[in-house]
Motif scaffolding. Sequence first.
Motif, PDB file in Angstrom:
ATOM      1  N   TRP A 155       0.613  -1.239  -0.368  1.00  0.00           N
ATOM      2  CA  TRP A 155      -0.208  -0.013   0.138  1.00  0.00           C
ATOM      3  C   TRP A 155       0.924   1.130   0.000  1.00  0.00           C
ATOM      4  O   TRP A 155       2.186   1.341   0.743  1.00  0.00           O
ATOM      5  CB  TRP A 155      -0.653  -0.176   1.023  1.00  0.00           C
ATOM      6  N   GLN A 156       0.875   2.469  -0.711  1.00  0.00           N
ATOM      7  CA  GLN A 156       0.785   3.298  -0.518  1.00  0.00           C
ATOM      8  C   GLN A 156       0.219   4.687  -0.354  1.00  0.00           C
ATOM      9  O   GLN A 156      -0.605   4.639  -2.038  1.00  0.00           O
ATOM     10  CB  GLN A 156       1.533   3.668  -2.402  1.00  0.00           C
ATOM     11  N   PRO A 157      -0.034   5.259   0.189  1.00  0.00           N
ATOM     12  CA  PRO A 157      -0.640   6.432   1.079  1.00  0.00           C
ATOM     13  C   PRO A 157      -0.900   7.211   0.192  1.00  0.00           C
ATOM     14  O   PRO A 157      -1.359   8.144   0.285  1.00  0.00           O
ATOM     15  CB  PRO A 157      -0.142   6.380   2.136  1.00  0.00           C
ATOM     16  N   ALA A 158       0.775   7.709  -0.593  1.00  0.00           N
ATOM     17  CA  ALA A 158       0.541   9.031  -0.973  1.00  0.00           C
ATOM     18  C   ALA A 158       0.170   8.856  -3.010  1.00  0.00           C
ATOM     19  O   ALA A 158      -0.046   8.002  -3.219  1.00  0.00           O
ATOM     20  CB  ALA A 158       2.169   9.125  -1.595  1.00  0.00           C
ATOM     21  N   GLY A 159      -0.783  10.033  -2.788  1.00  0.00           N
ATOM     22  CA  GLY A 159      -1.829  10.238  -4.421  1.00  0.00           C
ATOM     23  C   GLY A 159      -3.268   9.891  -3.631  1.00  0.00           C
ATOM     24  O   GLY A 159      -3.214   8.218  -3.978  1.00  0.00           O
ATOM     25  N   GLN A 160      -3.959  10.597  -4.247  1.00  0.00           N
ATOM     26  CA  GLN A 160      -5.143   9.684  -4.815  1.00  0.00           C
ATOM     27  C   GLN A 160      -6.035   8.820  -3.687  1.00  0.00           C
ATOM     28  O   GLN A 160      -6.017   7.941  -4.190  1.00  0.00           O
ATOM     29  CB  GLN A 160      -5.304   9.088  -5.972  1.00  0.00           C
ATOM     30  N   GLY A 161      -5.310   9.685  -2.337  1.00  0.00           N
ATOM     31  CA  GLY A 161      -5.355   8.615  -1.376  1.00  0.00           C
ATOM     32  C   GLY A 161      -5.002   7.305  -0.470  1.00  0.00           C
ATOM     33  O   GLY A 161      -5.617   6.244  -0.441  1.00  0.00           O
ATOM     34  N   GLY A 162      -4.159   7.160  -1.758  1.00  0.00           N
ATOM     35  CA  GLY A 162      -3.233   5.567  -1.790  1.00  0.00           C
ATOM     36  C   GLY A 162      -3.526   4.633  -3.092  1.00  0.00           C
ATOM     37  O   GLY A 162      -4.935   4.583  -2.990  1.00  0.00           O
ATOM     38  N   ARG A 163      -3.290   3.751  -2.788  1.00  0.00           N
ATOM     39  CA  ARG A 163      -3.662   3.222  -3.894  1.00  0.00           C
ATOM     40  C   ARG A 163      -2.572   1.830  -3.638  1.00  0.00           C
ATOM     41  O   ARG A 163      -1.374   1.653  -3.010  1.00  0.00           O
ATOM     42  CB  ARG A 163      -3.219   3.062  -5.042  1.00  0.00           C
ATOM     43  N   TRP A 164      -2.350   0.335  -4.153  1.00  0.00           N
ATOM     44  CA  TRP A 164      -2.116  -0.446  -3.713  1.00  0.00           C
ATOM     45  C   TRP A 164      -0.821  -1.097  -5.198  1.00  0.00           C
ATOM     46  O   TRP A 164      -1.365  -0.630  -6.307  1.00  0.00           O
ATOM     47  CB  TRP A 164      -2.439  -2.025  -3.853  1.00  0.00           C
ATOM     48  N   MET A 165       0.635  -1.032  -5.202  1.00  0.00           N
ATOM     49  CA  MET A 165       1.306  -1.251  -5.788  1.00  0.00           C
ATOM     50  C   MET A 165       2.230  -2.700  -6.013  1.00  0.00           C
ATOM     51  O   MET A 165       1.946  -2.690  -4.935  1.00  0.00           O
ATOM     52  CB  MET A 165       2.414   0.004  -5.885  1.00  0.00           C
TER      53      MET A 165
END
Length: 200
Positions: A155-165
């Motif tokens: 999980w990356q919390p930065a940008g667009q509310g966070g996203r899985w990478m």
Amino acid sequence: MLPATPDDARQGVPAAIAGPVIEVPPATAAGPAQVPTGFPHTPEGAVGQLAAIETTVLQGMSIPQTNQVYEQWAMADGSGVAQWALTKNVQNFLASAGQGQTKDPTVTVTAIPAAAQVKATDGDDWVLACVLLDVRATITAEAHIGYGYCERMQWQPAGQGGRWMIAPGAAAAPAPSTWPGTETAFKAGWRTWVTSNGAD
């Protein structure tokens, strides 16, 4: 993981008893490189994001698009796009179909999530997610397989509310590719894919 033979991916008798299910939330937004996103910060959200990455790459069957997806969805210090399992799948498909860098418009590939499993978690931000796809490709005749695939997702919390990478580090062990809905698939840990209402 349960060993699987090539025949296990191409055919199988439907199980007599329905197996377990996994409820995966739907995408709620468009993401970089045309990959659907907006999945929640849950293990099932990681599964949904992996499936979105995988289906975008396999249905596109394009080397340039695969590079774009990897660049936007893989964190630094990974194996690199040339060693990415999905890149190798695209290369092998294009070579076997006599295609160039991108599949011809007359060639069709559909990839639909049929099952999934969460192999491991480490806190709230790291998941080893696996997706079993129902893949159909038509060149001059239709070919049909079950294709299992795993990635470490972070999980990356930065940008667009966070996203899985895709997490950094070595590639995950290959997943068993089995015919969806069979006893072999259930023994391999696959849970039938059900799309949740996204309210959780």
